[in-house]
Enzyme design. Structure first.
Site, PDB file in Angstrom:
ATOM      1  N   ARG A  58       0.737  -1.242   0.083  1.00  0.00           N
ATOM      2  CA  ARG A  58       0.039   0.011   0.107  1.00  0.00           C
ATOM      3  C   ARG A  58       0.879   1.210  -0.186  1.00  0.00           C
ATOM      4  O   ARG A  58       0.638   2.125  -0.810  1.00  0.00           O
ATOM      5  CB  ARG A  58      -0.933  -0.009   1.272  1.00  0.00           C
ATOM      6  N   THR A  59       1.825   1.228   0.822  1.00  0.00           N
ATOM      7  CA  THR A  59       2.628   2.532   0.957  1.00  0.00           C
ATOM      8  C   THR A  59       3.297   2.722  -0.258  1.00  0.00           C
ATOM      9  O   THR A  59       3.210   3.975  -0.666  1.00  0.00           O
ATOM     10  CB  THR A  59       3.403   2.539   2.508  1.00  0.00           C
ATOM     11  N   LYS A  98      25.368  -6.403  -1.354  1.00  0.00           N
ATOM     12  CA  LYS A  98      26.850  -6.309  -1.470  1.00  0.00           C
ATOM     13  C   LYS A  98      27.409  -5.944  -0.101  1.00  0.00           C
ATOM     14  O   LYS A  98      28.633  -5.604  -0.302  1.00  0.00           O
ATOM     15  CB  LYS A  98      27.181  -5.601  -2.726  1.00  0.00           C
ATOM     16  N   ARG A 118      11.434   3.619   3.107  1.00  0.00           N
ATOM     17  CA  ARG A 118      11.294   2.716   4.288  1.00  0.00           C
ATOM     18  C   ARG A 118      12.346   1.659   4.420  1.00  0.00           C
ATOM     19  O   ARG A 118      13.128   1.371   3.666  1.00  0.00           O
ATOM     20  CB  ARG A 118       9.856   1.818   3.663  1.00  0.00           C
ATOM     21  N   HIS A 145       5.792   6.477  11.066  1.00  0.00           N
ATOM     22  CA  HIS A 145       5.339   6.111   9.828  1.00  0.00           C
ATOM     23  C   HIS A 145       4.217   7.638   9.543  1.00  0.00           C
ATOM     24  O   HIS A 145       2.824   7.434   9.442  1.00  0.00           O
ATOM     25  CB  HIS A 145       4.239   5.243   9.795  1.00  0.00           C
TER      26      HIS A 145
END
Lengths: 326, 150
Positions: A75-76, A104, A125, A153
């Site tokens: 969703r985000t 890496k 995120r 958030h």
């Protein structure tokens, strides 16, 4: 169409309020909800309402925005990418750290230093808490936190505010019930901080293991706002303006017997909403598992899917304001 | 019985007194005394009316800036400094818990970014009496019981 007019009216009414106070989001990262002021919140909501009326505005005109999702999100990420596309921007980035240089061994520091050369703004995120604050201090361009572990958030909180504003036609003096996991749920913590600016009355309903942490109750005590705590999800919610549901997760319980005993006690069913105030809306940050019965979806009180839709306009507003395009 | 401390006096330097006995080595770490070339004497488990057991550090020819010495306030909030010149105490100072502290304490949150990348920790001290540290990055609280010196 009536709906649009109503939304516009609400925000026009409050325009004066936000214009009278200072807000300045230009080039300012959004890491935590408390980074922004009450005037900032109102400005974002006002601009989001404008985008809701006219979502496709070519303000970015091809500018590049980086979307760095170091952990999976549906969703985000899609909501942000939809917002960027609607603003006429180009989106670059990663949607899974397994396909990036992180595998890496590249540090977040290096990644941010490089990506901030490629874009006008970074949406990020990351599973580690504090990563967004750190990135914002290393980046040449503003960073918008799209979730840093269980910490913050803020764009979710702003879309929650927008949803409350739209459905209640005000933000002041709202009676809000928060239900479920109030201990680990970052959305309820940030929403509490934001709504405490608007003289809300808080009601916390949760199992004992997942009660609202003391620091948030201390904050309410300090500013003189009242709250009520209870264990049972009962008829008290009928007096609510907003019922904010969250998921009670099995992994949060140290005692699995306690989980089995309580898991069905925090499920909202449509019959529980009989007699609720007409204006009452049920919000949920999603994803839902079983804490809201499917039959609630048909109720006039259900608002969680509209809430998700609102996220696009709010994220458009945040991007446009940070880049000084509104 | 002679109650006098069995450590020799210093001509010039600093004596740090009233360190809780269990915080002595934390204080030594915080002040990086292991890297100092001057004579340092320390003793611990001396009987103290206020602290029960206390420790003391004597540093020859060393003087601290307030900002440096205040760093030990986290582990020794009642510490007192005696500034010595020519065997005489010329000044007494107390430590003060600073508003912010960088690079001394580890964040208690295992998921904090500072525990995964090479980042200098940074805390705002939100309760100077109880010693509660608010992580600038992950926003979690590290309290006195969970204070780990880096």
């Amino acid at each position: 169409m009536l709906f649009w007019v109503n939304t516009c009216t609400i925000f026009n009414r409050n325009k004066e309020l936000s214009h009278n106070k200072e807000y300045s989001m230009k080039n300012k990262s959004l890491v935590s909800i408390t980074d922004y002021s009450k005037a900032d919140y109102l400005k974002i909501l006002e601009v989001a309402a404008d985008f809701e009326q006219n979502s496709y505005q070519n303000l970015l005109n091809g500018k590049v925005i980086a979307s760095l999702f170091f952990e999976p999100s549906t969703r985000t990420r899609l909501s942000f990418e939809s917002a960027i596309n609607r603003l006429g921007g180009k989106c670059i980035g990663i949607s899974d750290s397994s396909t990036s240089s992180v595998t890496k061994g590249e540090t977040l520091y290096d990644t941010i230093k490089v990506v901030s050369n490629y874009s006008e703004l970074i949406v990020m995120r990351h599973p580690l808490e504090g990563s967004a604050r750190y990135a914002s201090e290393q980046s040449k361009v503003p960073v918008v936190n799209a979730g840093d572990g269980a910490n913050q958030h803020p764009t979710q909180t702003l879309l929650d505010l927008y949803s409350i504003y739209k459905t209640q036609e005000k933000l002041d003096n709202i009676n809000i019930f928060m239900v479920g996991d109030l201990k680990f749920g970052r959305t309820v913590h940030s929403l509490l901080m934001a709504m405490s600016e608007f003289n809300a009355t808080f009601n916390f309903i949760s199992p004992d293991e997942l009660k609202m942490p003391e620091e948030y109750k201390m904050h309410l005590d300090k500013i003189g706002l009242s709250y009520n705590e209870q264990r049972d999800l009962d008829e008290s919610i009928l007096g609510a303006d907003i019922v904010y549901m969250t998921r009670v997760q099995k992994e949060r319980f140290s005692d699995l017997i306690e989980y089995e005993r309580t898991k069905n006690a925090y499920v909202l069913k449509s019959e529980m909403l009989k007699g609720a105030k007409e204006n009452m809306k049920v919000l949920h940050p999603l994803p839902r598992v079983n804490e809201i019965d499917l039959d609630v979806d048909e109720s006039t009180h259900a608002y969680y899917f509209d809430q998700a839709r609102n996220g696009v306009f709010v994220r458009q507003a945040i991007i446009a304001l940070i880049l000084g395009l509104k | 019985m002679n109650n006098k401390l069995e450590v020799s006096a210093i001509k010039d330097g600093t004596v740090i007194d009233h360190i809780p006995a269990d915080s002595l080595f934390k204080a030594i770490n915080i002040l990086h005394l292991d890297t100092i070339g001057e004579t340092i004497t320390f003793g611990t488990n001396f009987i103290s009316k206020r602290l029960g057991r206390k420790a003391i550090i004597k540093l020859a020819n060393i003087y601290f800036k307030d900002s440096d010495i205040n760093r030990i306030a986290l582990v020794a909030p009642a510490a007192k400094l005696n500034i010595i010149k020519d065997y005489k105490v010329i000044e007494k100072r107390i430590v003060e818990v600073p508003d912010e502290i960088t690079g001394i304490v580890k964040c208690v949150n295992p998921k904090c970014i500072t525990n995964h990348e090479d980042i200098v920790t940074r805390f705002q001290i939100i309760d100077k009496e109880k010693i509660q540290l608010h992580c600038h990055f992950c926003e979690k609280i590290t309290d006195k019981e969970h204070l780990n010196v880096l």
